[in-house]
Design a protein around this motif. Structure first.
Motif, mmCIF file in Angstrom:
data_model
loop_
_atom_site.group_PDB
_atom_site.id
_atom_site.type_symbol
_atom_site.label_atom_id
_atom_site.label_comp_id
_atom_site.label_asym_id
_atom_site.label_seq_id
_atom_site.Cartn_x
_atom_site.Cartn_y
_atom_site.Cartn_z
ATOM 1 N N ALA A 44 0.608 -1.134 -0.344
ATOM 2 C CA ALA A 44 0.076 0.221 -0.108
ATOM 3 C C ALA A 44 0.496 1.353 0.079
ATOM 4 N N LEU A 45 1.983 1.334 0.456
ATOM 5 C CA LEU A 45 2.880 2.433 0.712
ATOM 6 C C LEU A 45 3.408 2.918 -0.555
ATOM 7 N N THR A 46 3.590 1.619 -1.260
ATOM 8 C CA THR A 46 4.613 1.861 -2.909
ATOM 9 C C THR A 46 3.371 2.130 -3.117
ATOM 10 N N LEU A 47 2.696 1.736 -3.445
ATOM 11 C CA LEU A 47 1.602 1.999 -4.656
ATOM 12 C C LEU A 47 1.637 3.649 -4.289
ATOM 13 N N CYS A 48 1.234 3.787 -2.655
ATOM 14 C CA CYS A 48 1.471 5.611 -2.394
ATOM 15 C C CYS A 48 1.983 6.205 -2.662
ATOM 16 N N LYS A 49 3.211 5.718 -2.538
ATOM 17 C CA LYS A 49 4.734 6.319 -3.209
ATOM 18 C C LYS A 49 4.740 6.759 -5.126
ATOM 19 N N GLU A 50 3.673 5.749 -5.143
ATOM 20 C CA GLU A 50 3.830 5.948 -7.055
ATOM 21 C C GLU A 50 2.637 6.502 -7.682
ATOM 22 N N GLN A 51 2.027 6.793 -6.457
ATOM 23 C CA GLN A 51 0.968 7.986 -7.000
ATOM 24 C C GLN A 51 0.863 9.598 -6.935
ATOM 25 N N THR A 52 2.412 9.171 -5.525
ATOM 26 C CA THR A 52 3.027 11.028 -5.394
ATOM 27 C C THR A 52 3.896 10.730 -6.691
#
Length: 426
Positions: free
Chosen positions: A91-99
Protein backbone atom coordinates in the motif's frame (compact mmCIF):
# COMPACT_ATOMS: atom_id res chain seq x y z
CA UNK A 1 47.49 -96.63 48.27
CA UNK A 2 49.71 -93.70 48.75
CA UNK A 3 46.63 -91.64 49.62
CA UNK A 4 45.57 -94.07 52.23
CA UNK A 5 49.02 -94.02 53.64
CA UNK A 6 49.10 -90.18 53.78
CA UNK A 7 48.97 -88.56 57.14
CA UNK A 8 45.52 -87.19 57.98
CA UNK A 9 45.04 -83.37 58.33
CA UNK A 10 44.35 -81.52 61.55
CA UNK A 11 41.25 -82.81 63.15
CA UNK A 12 38.52 -80.59 64.70
CA UNK A 13 36.48 -81.28 67.68
CA UNK A 14 32.78 -81.96 67.60
CA UNK A 15 32.08 -78.64 69.19
CA UNK A 16 34.05 -76.87 66.48
CA UNK A 17 32.12 -78.84 63.93
CA UNK A 18 28.83 -77.84 65.50
CA UNK A 19 29.94 -74.24 65.76
CA UNK A 20 30.90 -74.23 62.15
CA UNK A 21 27.53 -75.66 61.16
CA UNK A 22 25.68 -73.11 63.28
CA UNK A 23 27.78 -70.31 61.82
CA UNK A 24 27.06 -71.42 58.31
CA UNK A 25 23.35 -71.57 59.08
CA UNK A 26 23.34 -68.18 60.76
CA UNK A 27 25.29 -66.61 57.93
CA UNK A 28 22.94 -68.16 55.40
CA UNK A 29 19.90 -66.84 57.25
CA UNK A 30 21.48 -63.37 57.53
CA UNK A 31 22.40 -63.25 53.86
CA UNK A 32 18.92 -64.40 52.95
CA UNK A 33 17.47 -61.68 55.14
CA UNK A 34 19.71 -59.05 53.61
CA UNK A 35 18.89 -60.35 50.18
CA UNK A 36 15.19 -60.25 50.94
CA UNK A 37 15.48 -56.68 52.19
CA UNK A 38 17.42 -55.69 49.13
CA UNK A 39 14.92 -57.42 46.91
CA UNK A 40 12.04 -55.65 48.58
CA UNK A 41 13.82 -52.33 48.37
CA UNK A 42 14.72 -53.04 44.74
CA UNK A 43 11.12 -53.84 43.91
CA UNK A 44 9.97 -50.72 45.70
CA UNK A 45 12.65 -48.70 43.95
CA UNK A 46 11.66 -50.19 40.60
CA UNK A 47 8.04 -49.39 41.16
CA UNK A 48 8.87 -45.94 42.41
CA UNK A 49 11.33 -45.16 39.64
CA UNK A 50 9.02 -46.60 37.02
CA UNK A 51 6.23 -44.36 38.22
CA UNK A 52 8.55 -41.37 38.48
CA UNK A 53 10.09 -42.04 35.06
CA UNK A 54 6.66 -42.45 33.56
CA UNK A 55 5.48 -39.24 35.25
CA UNK A 56 8.64 -37.41 34.21
CA UNK A 57 8.28 -38.62 30.63
CA UNK A 58 4.62 -37.64 30.60
CA UNK A 59 5.46 -34.30 32.16
CA UNK A 60 8.26 -33.74 29.65
CA UNK A 61 5.96 -34.64 26.78
CA UNK A 62 3.32 -32.31 28.18
CA UNK A 63 5.88 -29.51 28.49
CA UNK A 64 7.10 -30.19 24.96
CA UNK A 65 3.52 -30.16 23.69
CA UNK A 66 2.77 -26.90 25.52
CA UNK A 67 6.00 -25.39 24.28
CA UNK A 68 5.28 -26.50 20.73
CA UNK A 69 1.79 -25.04 20.99
CA UNK A 70 3.18 -21.77 22.34
CA UNK A 71 5.84 -21.60 19.62
CA UNK A 72 3.25 -22.43 16.95
CA UNK A 73 0.93 -19.72 18.31
CA UNK A 74 3.69 -17.12 18.19
CA UNK A 75 4.72 -18.34 14.75
CA UNK A 76 1.18 -17.75 13.52
CA UNK A 77 1.16 -14.33 15.21
CA UNK A 78 4.46 -13.43 13.53
CA UNK A 79 3.26 -14.76 10.16
CA UNK A 80 0.05 -12.71 10.45
CA UNK A 81 2.09 -9.64 11.37
CA UNK A 82 4.50 -10.28 8.49
CA UNK A 83 1.58 -10.58 6.07
CA UNK A 84 0.18 -7.27 7.32
CA UNK A 85 3.64 -5.73 6.90
CA UNK A 86 3.70 -7.00 3.30
CA UNK A 87 0.26 -5.52 2.66
CA UNK A 88 1.30 -2.23 4.23
CA UNK A 89 4.48 -2.18 2.15
CA UNK A 90 2.43 -2.75 -1.00
CA UNK A 91 0.00 0.00 0.00
CA UNK A 92 2.81 2.43 0.84
CA UNK A 93 4.62 1.56 -2.39
CA UNK A 94 1.43 2.21 -4.37
CA UNK A 95 0.89 5.50 -2.55
CA UNK A 96 4.51 6.43 -3.23
CA UNK A 97 4.03 5.63 -6.92
CA UNK A 98 0.90 7.78 -7.04
CA UNK A 99 2.86 10.62 -5.46
CA UNK A 100 5.63 10.12 -8.01
CA UNK A 101 3.02 10.28 -10.78
CA UNK A 102 1.61 13.47 -9.24
CA UNK A 103 5.14 14.88 -9.14
CA UNK A 104 5.71 13.92 -12.78
CA UNK A 105 2.36 15.49 -13.70
CA UNK A 106 3.58 18.90 -12.45
CA UNK A 107 6.23 19.05 -15.15
CA UNK A 108 3.69 19.99 -17.85
CA UNK A 109 2.11 22.87 -15.84
CA UNK A 110 5.57 24.17 -14.94
CA UNK A 111 6.64 23.97 -18.59
CA UNK A 112 3.45 25.71 -19.72
CA UNK A 113 3.76 28.49 -17.13
CA UNK A 114 7.41 29.05 -17.99
CA UNK A 115 6.59 29.12 -21.70
CA UNK A 116 3.80 31.64 -21.08
CA UNK A 117 6.19 33.87 -19.13
CA UNK A 118 8.75 33.58 -21.93
CA UNK A 119 6.14 34.46 -24.56
CA UNK A 120 4.90 37.47 -22.60
CA UNK A 121 8.48 38.67 -22.05
CA UNK A 122 8.66 39.08 -25.85
CA UNK A 123 6.27 42.04 -25.70
CA UNK A 124 7.75 45.42 -26.69
CA UNK A 125 7.37 49.00 -25.63
CA UNK A 126 4.59 49.94 -23.26
CA UNK A 127 2.99 46.53 -23.88
CA UNK A 128 5.73 45.02 -21.70
CA UNK A 129 3.80 45.91 -18.56
CA UNK A 130 3.90 44.28 -15.14
CA UNK A 131 0.23 43.34 -15.21
CA UNK A 132 -1.83 40.92 -13.06
CA UNK A 133 -1.08 38.11 -15.51
CA UNK A 134 2.63 38.40 -14.70
CA UNK A 135 1.79 38.27 -11.00
CA UNK A 136 -0.42 35.20 -11.42
CA UNK A 137 2.10 33.40 -13.64
CA UNK A 138 4.89 34.08 -11.16
CA UNK A 139 2.68 32.85 -8.32
CA UNK A 140 1.81 29.77 -10.35
CA UNK A 141 5.45 28.92 -11.03
CA UNK A 142 6.36 29.41 -7.36
CA UNK A 143 3.39 27.24 -6.33
CA UNK A 144 4.35 24.45 -8.73
CA UNK A 145 7.94 24.51 -7.50
CA UNK A 146 6.71 24.37 -3.89
CA UNK A 147 4.38 21.49 -4.80
CA UNK A 148 7.27 19.63 -6.39
CA UNK A 149 9.41 20.17 -3.30
CA UNK A 150 6.66 18.95 -0.95
CA UNK A 151 5.89 15.88 -3.07
CA UNK A 152 9.59 15.06 -3.36
CA UNK A 153 9.93 15.22 0.43
CA UNK A 154 6.98 12.85 0.83
CA UNK A 155 8.49 10.45 -1.70
CA UNK A 156 11.82 10.44 0.11
CA UNK A 157 10.12 9.86 3.47
CA UNK A 158 8.07 7.02 1.97
CA UNK A 159 11.22 5.41 0.56
CA UNK A 160 12.99 5.69 3.91
CA UNK A 161 10.00 4.18 5.72
CA UNK A 162 9.82 1.37 3.18
CA UNK A 163 13.37 0.54 4.23
CA UNK A 164 12.22 0.53 7.86
CA UNK A 165 9.32 -1.78 7.00
CA UNK A 166 11.67 -4.01 5.05
CA UNK A 167 13.97 -4.23 8.08
CA UNK A 168 10.99 -5.11 10.30
CA UNK A 169 9.93 -7.69 7.74
CA UNK A 170 13.43 -9.14 7.81
CA UNK A 171 13.33 -9.37 11.63
CA UNK A 172 9.93 -11.06 11.51
CA UNK A 173 11.09 -13.48 8.83
CA UNK A 174 14.14 -14.44 10.87
CA UNK A 175 12.05 -14.93 14.00
CA UNK A 176 9.51 -17.02 12.04
CA UNK A 177 12.27 -19.18 10.60
CA UNK A 178 13.81 -19.71 14.02
CA UNK A 179 10.46 -20.69 15.46
CA UNK A 180 9.82 -23.07 12.57
CA UNK A 181 13.16 -24.74 13.23
CA UNK A 182 12.51 -24.83 16.98
CA UNK A 183 9.02 -26.22 16.35
CA UNK A 184 10.42 -28.95 14.12
CA UNK A 185 12.96 -29.88 16.80
CA UNK A 186 10.36 -29.89 19.58
CA UNK A 187 7.93 -31.96 17.51
CA UNK A 188 10.73 -34.38 16.69
CA UNK A 189 11.57 -34.64 20.41
CA UNK A 190 7.89 -35.15 21.18
CA UNK A 191 7.70 -38.06 18.75
CA UNK A 192 10.69 -39.87 20.34
CA UNK A 193 10.09 -42.86 22.64
CA UNK A 194 12.34 -45.31 24.45
CA UNK A 195 11.91 -47.63 21.49
CA UNK A 196 13.04 -45.06 18.94
CA UNK A 197 16.18 -46.26 17.17
CA UNK A 198 17.81 -42.81 17.05
CA UNK A 199 18.07 -42.34 20.82
CA UNK A 200 21.45 -42.68 22.51
CA UNK A 201 23.49 -41.40 25.40
CA UNK A 202 25.08 -38.02 24.80
CA UNK A 203 28.07 -36.27 26.23
CA UNK A 204 27.03 -33.70 28.83
CA UNK A 205 23.48 -33.17 27.52
CA UNK A 206 22.58 -30.97 30.50
CA UNK A 207 25.05 -28.28 29.55
CA UNK A 208 23.74 -24.74 28.84
CA UNK A 209 24.46 -23.93 25.16
CA UNK A 210 26.06 -20.55 24.42
CA UNK A 211 23.53 -17.86 23.45
CA UNK A 212 20.70 -19.47 25.42
CA UNK A 213 17.85 -17.19 26.51
CA UNK A 214 15.33 -17.27 29.28
CA UNK A 215 11.60 -17.73 28.57
CA UNK A 216 11.08 -14.06 29.45
CA UNK A 217 13.77 -12.99 26.98
CA UNK A 218 12.29 -15.28 24.33
CA UNK A 219 8.83 -13.80 24.83
CA UNK A 220 10.10 -10.23 24.96
CA UNK A 221 12.05 -10.73 21.72
CA UNK A 222 8.96 -11.78 19.73
CA UNK A 223 6.81 -9.15 21.43
CA UNK A 224 9.41 -6.51 20.53
CA UNK A 225 9.46 -7.63 16.87
CA UNK A 226 5.66 -7.50 16.65
CA UNK A 227 5.50 -4.16 18.48
CA UNK A 228 8.12 -2.61 16.19
CA UNK A 229 6.29 -3.89 13.11
CA UNK A 230 2.93 -2.62 14.35
CA UNK A 231 4.42 0.77 15.19
CA UNK A 232 6.02 0.97 11.74
CA UNK A 233 2.69 0.03 10.13
CA UNK A 234 0.87 2.74 12.10
CA UNK A 235 3.46 5.28 10.96
CA UNK A 236 3.06 4.00 7.40
CA UNK A 237 -0.73 4.31 7.54
CA UNK A 238 -0.44 7.87 8.86
CA UNK A 239 2.12 8.61 6.16
CA UNK A 240 -0.21 7.29 3.45
CA UNK A 241 -3.06 9.41 4.79
CA UNK A 242 -0.82 12.46 4.88
CA UNK A 243 0.40 11.82 1.33
CA UNK A 244 -3.14 11.38 0.00
CA UNK A 245 -4.38 14.48 1.82
CA UNK A 246 -1.35 16.49 0.68
CA UNK A 247 -1.84 15.41 -2.94
CA UNK A 248 -5.50 16.44 -2.82
CA UNK A 249 -4.74 19.79 -1.17
CA UNK A 250 -1.91 20.60 -3.55
CA UNK A 251 -4.03 19.60 -6.54
CA UNK A 252 -6.80 21.93 -5.32
CA UNK A 253 -4.27 24.74 -4.93
CA UNK A 254 -2.93 24.09 -8.43
CA UNK A 255 -6.44 24.05 -9.92
CA UNK A 256 -7.39 27.24 -8.09
CA UNK A 257 -4.22 29.01 -9.21
CA UNK A 258 -4.66 27.73 -12.78
CA UNK A 259 -8.19 29.17 -12.92
CA UNK A 260 -6.98 32.47 -11.44
CA UNK A 261 -4.18 32.69 -14.00
CA UNK A 262 -6.48 31.87 -16.90
CA UNK A 263 -9.04 34.42 -15.68
CA UNK A 264 -6.34 37.11 -15.47
CA UNK A 265 -5.11 36.11 -18.93
CA UNK A 266 -8.60 36.29 -20.46
CA UNK A 267 -9.23 39.62 -18.74
CA UNK A 268 -5.91 40.99 -19.98
CA UNK A 269 -6.65 39.70 -23.47
CA UNK A 270 -10.04 41.47 -23.38
CA UNK A 271 -8.43 44.73 -22.26
CA UNK A 272 -5.81 44.48 -25.01
CA UNK A 273 -8.51 43.86 -27.62
CA UNK A 274 -10.35 46.93 -26.36
CA UNK A 275 -7.14 48.98 -26.47
CA UNK A 276 -6.37 47.72 -29.97
CA UNK A 277 -9.88 48.52 -31.20
CA UNK A 278 -9.71 51.95 -29.60
CA UNK A 279 -6.34 52.59 -31.19
CA UNK A 280 -7.58 51.44 -34.59
CA UNK A 281 -10.55 53.81 -34.25
CA UNK A 282 -8.18 56.65 -33.30
CA UNK A 283 -5.92 55.84 -36.25
CA UNK A 284 -8.86 55.84 -38.64
CA UNK A 285 -10.12 59.18 -37.31
CA UNK A 286 -6.58 60.58 -37.42
CA UNK A 287 -6.17 59.45 -41.02
CA UNK A 288 -9.49 61.09 -41.90
CA UNK A 289 -8.39 64.24 -40.12
CA UNK A 290 -5.03 64.15 -41.93
CA UNK A 291 -6.84 63.87 -45.25
CA UNK A 292 -9.10 66.77 -44.39
CA UNK A 293 -6.16 68.79 -43.12
CA UNK A 294 -4.22 68.15 -46.31
CA UNK A 295 -7.26 69.23 -48.30
CA UNK A 296 -7.59 72.39 -46.22
CA UNK A 297 -3.88 73.12 -46.61
CA UNK A 298 -4.27 72.85 -50.34
CA UNK A 299 -7.21 75.26 -50.04
CA UNK A 300 -5.20 77.66 -47.89
CA UNK A 301 -2.31 77.50 -50.31
CA UNK A 302 -4.64 78.16 -53.26
CA UNK A 303 -6.22 81.07 -51.41
CA UNK A 304 -2.77 82.39 -50.58
CA UNK A 305 -1.76 82.22 -54.21
CA UNK A 306 -4.99 83.97 -55.20
CA UNK A 307 -4.50 86.68 -52.59
CA UNK A 308 -0.90 87.11 -53.74
CA UNK A 309 -2.13 87.63 -57.31
CA UNK A 310 -4.66 90.18 -56.06
CA UNK A 311 -1.89 91.92 -54.11
CA UNK A 312 0.24 91.98 -57.24
CA UNK A 313 -2.67 93.53 -59.10
CA UNK A 314 -3.15 96.19 -56.45
CA UNK A 315 0.58 96.92 -56.33
CA UNK A 316 0.73 97.22 -60.06
CA UNK A 317 -2.23 99.58 -60.15
CA UNK A 318 -0.75 101.77 -57.46
CA UNK A 319 2.63 101.76 -59.14
CA UNK A 320 1.16 102.54 -62.52
CA UNK A 321 -0.94 105.42 -61.10
CA UNK A 322 2.21 107.05 -59.76
CA UNK A 323 3.05 107.84 -63.39
CA UNK A 324 0.11 110.21 -63.72
CA UNK A 325 1.32 113.68 -64.72
CA UNK A 326 0.83 117.04 -62.98
CA UNK A 327 -2.26 117.59 -60.97
CA UNK A 328 -3.68 114.31 -62.12
CA UNK A 329 -1.32 112.66 -59.61
CA UNK A 330 -4.13 113.01 -57.19
CA UNK A 331 -4.73 110.94 -54.01
CA UNK A 332 -8.25 110.27 -54.98
CA UNK A 333 -10.67 107.66 -53.76
CA UNK A 334 -9.13 105.16 -56.10
CA UNK A 335 -5.78 105.80 -54.49
CA UNK A 336 -7.18 105.35 -50.99
CA UNK A 337 -9.16 102.33 -52.10
CA UNK A 338 -6.12 100.66 -53.58
CA UNK A 339 -4.05 101.47 -50.51
CA UNK A 340 -6.76 99.99 -48.28
CA UNK A 341 -6.96 96.99 -50.56
CA UNK A 342 -3.18 96.49 -50.33
CA UNK A 343 -3.28 96.70 -46.53
CA UNK A 344 -6.18 94.29 -46.38
CA UNK A 345 -4.55 91.88 -48.78
CA UNK A 346 -1.27 92.00 -46.89
CA UNK A 347 -3.11 91.34 -43.63
CA UNK A 348 -5.07 88.53 -45.28
CA UNK A 349 -1.93 87.03 -46.76
CA UNK A 350 -0.23 87.27 -43.36
CA UNK A 351 -3.19 85.54 -41.71
CA UNK A 352 -3.31 82.88 -44.43
CA UNK A 353 0.43 82.25 -44.11
CA UNK A 354 0.15 81.96 -40.33
CA UNK A 355 -2.82 79.62 -40.58
CA UNK A 356 -1.07 77.65 -43.31
CA UNK A 357 1.98 77.34 -41.08
CA UNK A 358 -0.20 76.22 -38.17
CA UNK A 359 -2.00 73.76 -40.40
CA UNK A 360 1.25 72.34 -41.73
CA UNK A 361 2.66 72.07 -38.20
CA UNK A 362 -0.51 70.37 -37.00
CA UNK A 363 -0.41 68.04 -40.00
CA UNK A 364 3.20 67.16 -39.24
CA UNK A 365 2.35 66.44 -35.60
CA UNK A 366 -0.65 64.33 -36.63
CA UNK A 367 1.48 62.37 -39.07
CA UNK A 368 4.15 61.82 -36.42
CA UNK A 369 1.55 60.73 -33.90
CA UNK A 370 -0.07 58.58 -36.59
CA UNK A 371 3.25 56.85 -37.08
CA UNK A 372 3.56 56.31 -33.33
CA UNK A 373 0.03 54.94 -33.17
CA UNK A 374 0.83 52.57 -36.04
CA UNK A 375 3.91 51.36 -34.15
CA UNK A 376 1.90 50.98 -30.98
CA UNK A 377 -0.83 49.18 -32.92
CA UNK A 378 1.78 46.78 -34.26
CA UNK A 379 3.03 46.16 -30.73
CA UNK A 380 -0.53 45.74 -29.46
CA UNK A 381 -1.30 43.24 -32.21
CA UNK A 382 1.94 41.43 -31.45
CA UNK A 383 1.16 41.45 -27.71
CA UNK A 384 -2.38 40.26 -28.42
CA UNK A 385 -0.98 37.48 -30.57
CA UNK A 386 1.37 36.49 -27.73
CA UNK A 387 -1.53 36.51 -25.28
CA UNK A 388 -3.56 34.28 -27.59
CA UNK A 389 -0.58 31.96 -28.01
CA UNK A 390 -0.30 31.83 -24.24
CA UNK A 391 -3.97 30.92 -23.96
CA UNK A 392 -3.51 28.28 -26.64
CA UNK A 393 -0.48 26.93 -24.81
CA UNK A 394 -2.46 26.66 -21.59
CA UNK A 395 -5.05 24.44 -23.27
CA UNK A 396 -2.51 21.66 -22.72
CA UNK A 397 -3.42 21.82 -19.03
CA UNK A 398 -7.08 20.97 -19.71
CA UNK A 399 -6.66 18.74 -22.76
CA UNK A 400 -8.16 15.21 -22.55
CA UNK A 401 -4.70 13.67 -22.70
CA UNK A 402 -3.79 15.46 -19.48
CA UNK A 403 -7.11 14.98 -17.67
CA UNK A 404 -7.81 11.33 -18.51
CA UNK A 405 -7.00 8.91 -15.75
CA UNK A 406 -6.86 5.82 -17.95
CA UNK A 407 -3.41 4.22 -17.98
CA UNK A 408 -1.54 4.17 -21.24
CA UNK A 409 1.16 1.69 -20.35
CA UNK A 410 1.73 -0.70 -17.45
CA UNK A 411 5.34 -1.04 -16.38
CA UNK A 412 6.23 -3.76 -13.82
CA UNK A 413 7.71 -2.30 -10.67
CA UNK A 414 9.76 -4.15 -8.09
CA UNK A 415 9.27 -2.72 -4.64
CA UNK A 416 11.85 -2.66 -1.88
CA UNK A 417 10.68 -6.03 -0.54
CA UNK A 418 11.77 -7.72 -3.75
CA UNK A 419 8.26 -8.54 -5.00
CA UNK A 420 7.25 -7.41 -8.46
CA UNK A 421 3.48 -7.78 -8.26
CA UNK A 422 2.98 -4.02 -8.47
CA UNK A 423 2.38 -2.01 -11.62
CA UNK A 424 3.32 1.59 -12.32
CA UNK A 425 1.29 3.72 -14.68
CA UNK A 426 3.52 5.30 -17.28
Amino acid sequence: MSALLAKPSLRHSVSEWNSNNQQLSATAEHERYVSNVIRQEGRSLRNETNCKTTCDDTDASRRLSNRAWNVARWKETLETCAQKVDEEMDALTLCKEQTEQALAATSVPLEVSSECRTLRDSRRGFELAHDPVDVQLKTEVELIERVQQVLQQHIEKAFEHLCVLQENRHQLTGDIQNKMDALDIDMSCLSLTIKSPQISLKTNPIRIPPGSSTPQEWLQFSQYNVACAQEAMQVSQQMREDMSLTRAQLQNELDTQRRATEFALRKRNHHEEQARNELEWQIKNTEDEIAEMESDIHGLDADLQAKTASLKLAHTRLENRTNRPGMDLCRDEVQYGLVNEVHQLEATIMALKQKLSEAQHSLQKMKLHHSRMLQDLSRKQEALSLEQRSMTTRTRLTSPSCSDKTPVLLVPLTNSSGRSNLQLLA
